[in-house]
Design a protein around this motif. Structure first.
Motif, short mmCIF file in Angstrom:
data_model
loop_
_atom_site.label_atom_id
_atom_site.label_comp_id
_atom_site.label_asym_id
_atom_site.label_seq_id
_atom_site.Cartn_x
_atom_site.Cartn_y
_atom_site.Cartn_z
N THR A 40 54.97 65.76 60.00
CA THR A 40 55.83 64.89 60.81
C THR A 40 55.31 63.45 60.88
N CYS A 41 54.00 63.29 60.93
CA CYS A 41 53.45 61.93 61.10
C CYS A 41 53.28 61.21 59.78
N GLY A 42 53.58 61.87 58.67
CA GLY A 42 53.50 61.21 57.38
C GLY A 42 52.09 61.03 56.85
N GLY A 43 51.14 61.75 57.43
CA GLY A 43 49.79 61.68 56.89
C GLY A 43 48.84 60.82 57.68
N ALA A 45 47.15 61.76 60.44
CA ALA A 45 46.26 62.60 61.26
C ALA A 45 46.70 62.62 62.72
N LEU A 46 48.02 62.60 62.95
CA LEU A 46 48.53 62.53 64.32
C LEU A 46 49.37 63.74 64.74
N CYS A 47 49.76 64.60 63.80
CA CYS A 47 50.68 65.68 64.19
C CYS A 47 50.10 67.07 64.00
N ALA A 48 49.16 67.22 63.11
CA ALA A 48 48.52 68.51 62.82
C ALA A 48 49.46 69.55 62.24
N THR A 49 50.67 69.16 61.85
CA THR A 49 51.55 70.14 61.21
C THR A 49 51.14 70.39 59.76
N CYS A 50 50.13 69.72 59.28
CA CYS A 50 49.61 69.96 57.94
C CYS A 50 48.30 70.75 58.00
N HIS A 51 48.08 71.43 59.11
CA HIS A 51 46.85 72.22 59.32
C HIS A 51 46.68 73.27 58.21
N ARG A 83 41.19 72.24 58.55
CA ARG A 83 41.28 70.85 58.12
C ARG A 83 42.73 70.40 58.20
N LEU A 84 42.92 69.09 58.17
CA LEU A 84 44.25 68.52 58.04
C LEU A 84 44.47 68.18 56.57
N ALA A 85 45.51 68.78 55.98
CA ALA A 85 45.71 68.60 54.54
C ALA A 85 45.97 67.14 54.18
N CYS A 86 46.51 66.37 55.13
CA CYS A 86 46.80 64.96 54.81
C CYS A 86 45.53 64.13 54.70
N GLN A 87 44.42 64.65 55.18
CA GLN A 87 43.17 63.89 55.13
C GLN A 87 42.28 64.34 53.97
S1 FES Z 1 50.68 65.02 58.27
FE1 FES Z 1 50.42 64.73 60.40
S2 FES Z 1 48.37 65.25 60.74
FE2 FES Z 1 48.63 65.56 58.62
#
Ligand code: FES
Length: 106
Positions: A40-43, A45-51, A83-87
């Protein structure tokens, strides 16, 4: 090619081959491979939906940054291998890593 293994929320395990030299995060690779990752946050590290949980190769990844650690701290289902996949930058160092998708579906 960079070879990683993904386990989805239903326990299906599939290998993914990623060309070397692309500058993408693991979140972007998962979305491009049609996994259900909201991001949701586009990467940011703000939404954690990429956990994701790192099932194999945790020591091949760099250390999480403060923003990632802060976000993981807010997750009730975070584990020591979360981990967060976006990071996570996808490069050769990820070869052989295995991840389980853990974030919310909607
Ligand atoms: S995409 Fe939102 S925290 Fe990774």
């Amino acid at each position: 090619m960079i070879n990683i293994i993904i386990e989805d929320r239903n326990g299906n395990i599939e290998p993914i081959e990623i060309p070397e030299g692309i500058s993408l995060s693991l979140m972007e690779v998962l979305k491009a491979s049609e996994y259900n990752v909201l991001a949701t946050c586009g990467g940011m590290a703000l939404c954690a939906t990429c956990h994701v949980q790192v099932l194999e190769g945790q020591d091949q990844l760099g250390q999480p940054n403060d923003a990632e650690l802060d976000m993981l701290d807010t997750l009730p289902d975070a584990e020591q291998n979360s981990r967060l996949a976006c990071q996570i930058r996808v490069d050769e160092s990820l070869n052989g890593c295995k991840f389980r998708i853990a974030g919310r579906e909607n």
